[in-house]
Motif scaffolding. Sequence first.
Motif, short mmCIF file in Angstrom:
data_model
loop_
_atom_site.label_atom_id
_atom_site.label_comp_id
_atom_site.label_asym_id
_atom_site.label_seq_id
_atom_site.Cartn_x
_atom_site.Cartn_y
_atom_site.Cartn_z
N VAL A 241 -28.87 31.99 22.09
CA VAL A 241 -29.65 31.17 21.63
C VAL A 241 -30.73 32.11 20.48
CG1 VAL A 241 -31.77 29.68 21.83
CG2 VAL A 241 -29.92 29.49 23.14
N VAL A 242 -31.08 33.05 21.06
CA VAL A 242 -32.22 34.02 20.38
C VAL A 242 -31.26 34.53 19.11
CG1 VAL A 242 -33.14 36.37 20.39
CG2 VAL A 242 -33.42 34.91 22.34
N ALA A 243 -29.90 34.97 19.42
CA ALA A 243 -29.12 35.61 18.25
C ALA A 243 -29.01 34.72 17.31
CB ALA A 243 -27.83 36.04 18.78
N ALA A 244 -28.76 33.20 17.54
CA ALA A 244 -28.91 32.25 16.43
C ALA A 244 -29.91 32.24 15.81
CB ALA A 244 -28.33 30.94 17.02
N LEU A 245 -31.10 31.97 16.20
CA LEU A 245 -32.35 32.02 15.73
C LEU A 245 -32.48 33.04 14.68
CD1 LEU A 245 -34.65 30.38 18.32
CD2 LEU A 245 -33.83 29.26 16.43
N VAL B 105 -33.10 20.78 8.75
CA VAL B 105 -32.86 21.30 7.27
C VAL B 105 -34.08 20.80 6.70
CG1 VAL B 105 -31.73 20.90 5.27
CG2 VAL B 105 -30.34 21.31 7.68
N ALA B 106 -34.47 19.62 6.88
CA ALA B 106 -35.74 19.23 6.32
C ALA B 106 -37.03 19.85 6.63
CB ALA B 106 -35.91 17.59 6.74
N ALA B 107 -37.31 20.38 7.80
CA ALA B 107 -38.24 21.04 8.23
C ALA B 107 -38.34 22.63 7.61
CB ALA B 107 -38.28 21.19 9.78
N GLY B 108 -37.15 22.93 7.36
CA GLY B 108 -36.82 24.42 6.65
C GLY B 108 -37.24 24.16 5.35
N PHE B 109 -36.74 23.10 4.76
CA PHE B 109 -37.19 22.84 3.58
C PHE B 109 -38.65 22.60 3.22
CE2 PHE B 109 -38.01 19.85 -0.06
CZ PHE B 109 -37.07 20.26 -1.06
N LEU B 110 -39.43 22.03 3.95
CA LEU B 110 -40.81 21.87 4.12
C LEU B 110 -41.40 23.22 4.05
CD1 LEU B 110 -43.36 19.98 3.85
CD2 LEU B 110 -43.22 19.96 6.42
N ALA C 159 -34.14 27.91 -1.02
CA ALA C 159 -32.90 27.83 -0.27
C ALA C 159 -32.69 28.69 1.17
CB ALA C 159 -31.78 28.35 -1.46
N VAL C 160 -33.56 29.73 0.94
CA VAL C 160 -33.39 30.61 2.23
C VAL C 160 -34.11 29.82 3.42
CG1 VAL C 160 -34.65 32.65 3.27
CG2 VAL C 160 -33.39 32.91 1.27
N TYR C 161 -35.22 29.19 3.23
CA TYR C 161 -35.85 28.49 4.15
C TYR C 161 -35.11 27.28 4.61
CZ TYR C 161 -40.11 31.39 3.91
OH TYR C 161 -41.17 32.38 3.99
N THR C 162 -34.49 26.74 3.59
CA THR C 162 -33.62 25.49 3.86
C THR C 162 -32.28 25.76 4.93
OG1 THR C 162 -34.52 24.42 1.91
CG2 THR C 162 -32.28 23.50 2.98
N VAL C 163 -32.02 26.81 4.29
CA VAL C 163 -30.62 27.38 5.21
C VAL C 163 -31.03 27.92 6.70
CG1 VAL C 163 -28.82 29.26 5.55
CG2 VAL C 163 -29.11 28.11 3.21
N ALA C 164 -32.20 28.61 6.76
CA ALA C 164 -32.77 28.73 7.98
C ALA C 164 -33.06 27.82 8.73
CB ALA C 164 -33.84 29.69 7.83
N GLY C 165 -33.36 26.59 8.33
CA GLY C 165 -33.58 25.28 9.08
C GLY C 165 -32.32 24.75 9.44
#
Length: 321
Positions: A49-53, A104-109, A218-224
Amino acid sequence: MQRLQHQLHGKPWLSPLFLLIAAFITFFIATPTFLTANSMGILLQQTAVVAALAIGQTLVILTAGIDLSVGAIMVLSMMVMATLAKDDGMPGILALLIGVLLAVAAGFLNGWLVTRINLPPFIVTLGTLSIFTAIALLYSGGSSIQADHLPGLLNFLGEGFGIAGFRVTWGIVVVILMYAVMGFVLSQTAWGRYVYAVGDDPESARLSGVPSKRILLAVYTVAGLIYGIAAWILIGRAGAATPNAAPDANLASITAVVIGGTSLFGGRGRLIGTLIGALIVQTFAFGLSQMGVDQQWRVLATGILVIVAVAIDQWIRKVKS
């Protein structure tokens, strides 16, 4: 000394690799059961889980930002998946997709607030940390949902198979695939080069024709998206969906990235280092636990690791190109 400095500047994952090897040797000497197949299987499952985040956190930190909302987005996504499946009777695949799309929406925000309102990433994600946490608690009513009330698909990543005596879950396999895909994207595509350029010097990148704001968004959206997948992994790992899951996820993800050699000032770092960093974080926690060390001392060890990692990063950055 300067030669070593140059080597670490070019390959920042080398120093955490040495630290990981030293940690394994130390804990094996201190507690021989540390390197057993069963222990290694548990360690890998705890790291997943930590590695994914930390993948999403790496993307953000490469752009000289930081994301304090990683755990909140993951928990919100997890609770939406589980609640839709249990209370609304929604099919597992649909509940999973909605949960991931919400992440994804949260990351986009987050990205929109950083790029369009021009707020500092620290302030934006500090605010959304509270917002997403509150929404998750309100939506779920603060109650947990056990695995036996969830469809098989949501529990699937907690299942696995045996290799050489230890258990590998499908969640671990998914994390490895995520590292392979994102590692390729960062190192072999124009988008990946743009991410590094924006983190190294956003103004120079903009003057060179790099669409800096679009890259950041895009970075924040992909991170989401990555946090949404981590939510799925967490359900399988924990065997339940609970709004109080992974309370230290934010700190653990940042620690893994920093220890892994990614510079907090942006523009330098590799995902292989982040994976090693995540293993170091969990190795110290797991090894000290096996030695019977109190939780307070384990937290102290993590804090020292972060300070040492940042100090090494500062030293490496002084190298003359």
